[in-house]
Design a protein around this motif. Structure first.
Motif, PDB file in Angstrom:
ATOM      1  N   ALA A 182      -2.066  11.856  -8.663  1.00  0.00           N
ATOM      2  CA  ALA A 182      -3.430  11.334  -8.604  1.00  0.00           C
ATOM      3  C   ALA A 182      -4.265  12.133  -7.604  1.00  0.00           C
ATOM      4  N   SER A 183      -5.564  12.087  -7.783  1.00  0.00           N
ATOM      5  CA  SER A 183      -6.468  12.806  -6.888  1.00  0.00           C
ATOM      6  C   SER A 183      -6.586  12.077  -5.550  1.00  0.00           C
ATOM      7  N   LEU A 184      -7.032  12.813  -4.539  1.00  0.00           N
ATOM      8  CA  LEU A 184      -7.279  12.212  -3.233  1.00  0.00           C
ATOM      9  C   LEU A 184      -8.343  11.127  -3.351  1.00  0.00           C
ATOM     10  N   LYS A 185      -9.339  11.366  -4.180  1.00  0.00           N
ATOM     11  CA  LYS A 185     -10.397  10.375  -4.391  1.00  0.00           C
ATOM     12  C   LYS A 185      -9.800   9.058  -4.886  1.00  0.00           C
ATOM     13  N   GLU A 186      -8.890   9.133  -5.848  1.00  0.00           N
ATOM     14  CA  GLU A 186      -8.270   7.911  -6.373  1.00  0.00           C
ATOM     15  C   GLU A 186      -7.396   7.251  -5.313  1.00  0.00           C
ATOM     16  N   LEU A 187      -6.670   8.043  -4.553  1.00  0.00           N
ATOM     17  CA  LEU A 187      -5.803   7.508  -3.505  1.00  0.00           C
ATOM     18  C   LEU A 187      -6.602   6.759  -2.446  1.00  0.00           C
ATOM     19  N   LEU A 188      -7.799   7.269  -2.132  1.00  0.00           N
ATOM     20  CA  LEU A 188      -8.615   6.676  -1.075  1.00  0.00           C
ATOM     21  C   LEU A 188      -9.562   5.580  -1.555  1.00  0.00           C
ATOM     22  N   GLU A 189      -9.559   5.292  -2.845  1.00  0.00           N
ATOM     23  CA  GLU A 189     -10.427   4.226  -3.352  1.00  0.00           C
ATOM     24  C   GLU A 189     -10.069   2.910  -2.695  1.00  0.00           C
ATOM     25  N   LEU A 190     -11.093   2.152  -2.382  1.00  0.00           N
ATOM     26  CA  LEU A 190     -10.876   0.837  -1.799  1.00  0.00           C
ATOM     27  C   LEU A 190     -10.140  -0.029  -2.809  1.00  0.00           C
ATOM     28  N   TRP A 191      -9.059  -0.637  -2.388  1.00  0.00           N
ATOM     29  CA  TRP A 191      -8.258  -1.465  -3.268  1.00  0.00           C
ATOM     30  C   TRP A 191      -7.932  -2.755  -2.545  1.00  0.00           C
ATOM     31  N   ALA A 192      -8.015  -3.825  -3.263  1.00  0.00           N
ATOM     32  CA  ALA A 192      -7.607  -5.113  -2.716  1.00  0.00           C
ATOM     33  C   ALA A 192      -6.885  -5.859  -3.823  1.00  0.00           C
ATOM     34  N   PRO A 193      -5.847  -6.570  -3.497  1.00  0.00           N
ATOM     35  CA  PRO A 193      -5.126  -7.316  -4.530  1.00  0.00           C
ATOM     36  C   PRO A 193      -6.020  -8.399  -5.123  1.00  0.00           C
ATOM     37  N   THR A 194      -5.872  -8.617  -6.406  1.00  0.00           N
ATOM     38  CA  THR A 194      -6.620  -9.677  -7.078  1.00  0.00           C
ATOM     39  C   THR A 194      -5.893 -10.992  -6.867  1.00  0.00           C
ATOM     40  N   SER A 195      -6.529 -12.093  -7.185  1.00  0.00           N
ATOM     41  CA  SER A 195      -5.863 -13.388  -7.053  1.00  0.00           C
ATOM     42  C   SER A 195      -4.669 -13.450  -7.998  1.00  0.00           C
ATOM     43  N   ASP A 196      -4.762 -12.755  -9.158  1.00  0.00           N
ATOM     44  CA  ASP A 196      -3.640 -12.698 -10.088  1.00  0.00           C
ATOM     45  C   ASP A 196      -2.478 -11.967  -9.452  1.00  0.00           C
ATOM     46  N   HIS A 197      -2.775 -10.880  -8.726  1.00  0.00           N
ATOM     47  CA  HIS A 197      -1.740 -10.112  -8.037  1.00  0.00           C
ATOM     48  C   HIS A 197      -1.070 -10.980  -6.983  1.00  0.00           C
ATOM     49  N   ASP A 198      -1.862 -11.719  -6.200  1.00  0.00           N
ATOM     50  CA  ASP A 198      -1.303 -12.601  -5.167  1.00  0.00           C
ATOM     51  C   ASP A 198      -0.421 -13.686  -5.764  1.00  0.00           C
ATOM     52  N   ALA A 199      -0.789 -14.204  -6.929  1.00  0.00           N
ATOM     53  CA  ALA A 199      -0.025 -15.265  -7.567  1.00  0.00           C
ATOM     54  C   ALA A 199       1.367 -14.768  -7.992  1.00  0.00           C
ATOM     55  N   ARG A 200       1.465 -13.459  -8.330  1.00  0.00           N
ATOM     56  CA  ARG A 200       2.752 -12.898  -8.759  1.00  0.00           C
ATOM     57  C   ARG A 200       3.667 -12.611  -7.599  1.00  0.00           C
ATOM     58  N   GLN A 201       3.172 -12.576  -6.371  1.00  0.00           N
ATOM     59  CA  GLN A 201       3.991 -12.216  -5.214  1.00  0.00           C
ATOM     60  C   GLN A 201       4.874 -13.342  -4.760  1.00  0.00           C
ATOM     61  N   GLU A 219       0.823  -1.207   0.000  1.00  0.00           N
ATOM     62  CA  GLU A 219       0.000   0.000   0.000  1.00  0.00           C
ATOM     63  C   GLU A 219       0.860   1.262   0.000  1.00  0.00           C
ATOM     64  N   LEU A 220       1.992   1.236   0.695  1.00  0.00           N
ATOM     65  CA  LEU A 220       2.903   2.377   0.645  1.00  0.00           C
ATOM     66  C   LEU A 220       3.440   2.578  -0.771  1.00  0.00           C
ATOM     67  N   LEU A 221       3.800   1.485  -1.447  1.00  0.00           N
ATOM     68  CA  LEU A 221       4.286   1.585  -2.830  1.00  0.00           C
ATOM     69  C   LEU A 221       3.189   2.086  -3.761  1.00  0.00           C
ATOM     70  N   ARG A 222       1.977   1.596  -3.570  1.00  0.00           N
ATOM     71  CA  ARG A 222       0.840   2.040  -4.394  1.00  0.00           C
ATOM     72  C   ARG A 222       0.574   3.523  -4.172  1.00  0.00           C
ATOM     73  N   ALA A 223       0.549   3.945  -2.909  1.00  0.00           N
ATOM     74  CA  ALA A 223       0.306   5.356  -2.603  1.00  0.00           C
ATOM     75  C   ALA A 223       1.435   6.231  -3.145  1.00  0.00           C
ATOM     76  N   ASP A 224       2.671   5.744  -3.066  1.00  0.00           N
ATOM     77  CA  ASP A 224       3.807   6.498  -3.603  1.00  0.00           C
ATOM     78  C   ASP A 224       3.664   6.683  -5.110  1.00  0.00           C
ATOM     79  N   GLU A 225       3.278   5.637  -5.807  1.00  0.00           N
ATOM     80  CA  GLU A 225       3.095   5.722  -7.258  1.00  0.00           C
ATOM     81  C   GLU A 225       1.980   6.709  -7.596  1.00  0.00           C
ATOM     82  N   LEU A 226       0.880   6.629  -6.876  1.00  0.00           N
ATOM     83  CA  LEU A 226      -0.240   7.547  -7.124  1.00  0.00           C
ATOM     84  C   LEU A 226       0.146   8.998  -6.836  1.00  0.00           C
ATOM     85  N   CYS A 227       0.820   9.225  -5.721  1.00  0.00           N
ATOM     86  CA  CYS A 227       1.237  10.592  -5.381  1.00  0.00           C
ATOM     87  C   CYS A 227       2.259  11.118  -6.387  1.00  0.00           C
TER      88      CYS A 227
END
Length: 143
Positions: free
Chosen positions: A124-143, A112-120
């Motif tokens: 990006a807007s505050l609205k986009e920064l505060l959008e609910l985000w959850a990793p997808t199963s595809d994202h988890d598979a890449r980790q 989330e820190l990396l995501r927020a850093d990329e957005l900032c």
């Protein structure tokens, strides 16, 4: 609570992004809240050494954890150990506020820190920064 004997207290620098002892010059215009937030996120995403530093608002400068702070060690899914977030309680220096964070919690915090850093970084807007985000199963598979 008395200051610890193994800590040298330094005056709080009004600009938290200038290293202690550096010659800070007065700015003609203060930074916006958005800029300060972006710099804070960038610091914890890119610069903060999670393995060797502790967060301490009491000391108000970067450095390793004090000898009195019990260190948080996280066991990862692969069995390796790494430092968890070591956050000193400013009112009880022997209490680590990061001690309840799990290995999944540490992974998600850093993501989330990396995501927020990329957005900032891209303005990006505050609205986009505060959008609910959850990793997808595809994202988890890449980790």
């Amino acid at each position: 609570v008395a200051p610890e004997s193994d800590v040298v207290l330094q005056p709080i620098n009004r600009d938290p992004f200038v290293e202690p002892g550096a010659n800070a010059t007065r700015r003609s215009s203060p930074k916006s809240v958005a800029t300060l937030f972006g710099e804070l996120v960038a610091f914890y995403a890119r610069d903060f050494d999670w393995q060797h530093e502790a967060i301490s608002v009491r000391v108000a400068c970067r450095g390793p954890p004090t000898a009195k702070l019990p260190l948080q060690r996280i066991t990862l899914e692969n069995g390796k150990k790494q430092a968890g977030p070591n956050i000193e309680d400013p009112f009880e220096v022997t209490r680590n506020l990061g001690s309840g964070v799990s290995s999944v919690g540490v992974m998600r915090l850093r993501e989330e820190l990396l995501r927020a850093d990329e957005l900032c970084s891209r303005g990006a807007s505050l609205k986009e920064l505060l959008e609910l985000w959850a990793p997808t199963s595809d994202h988890d598979a890449r980790q």
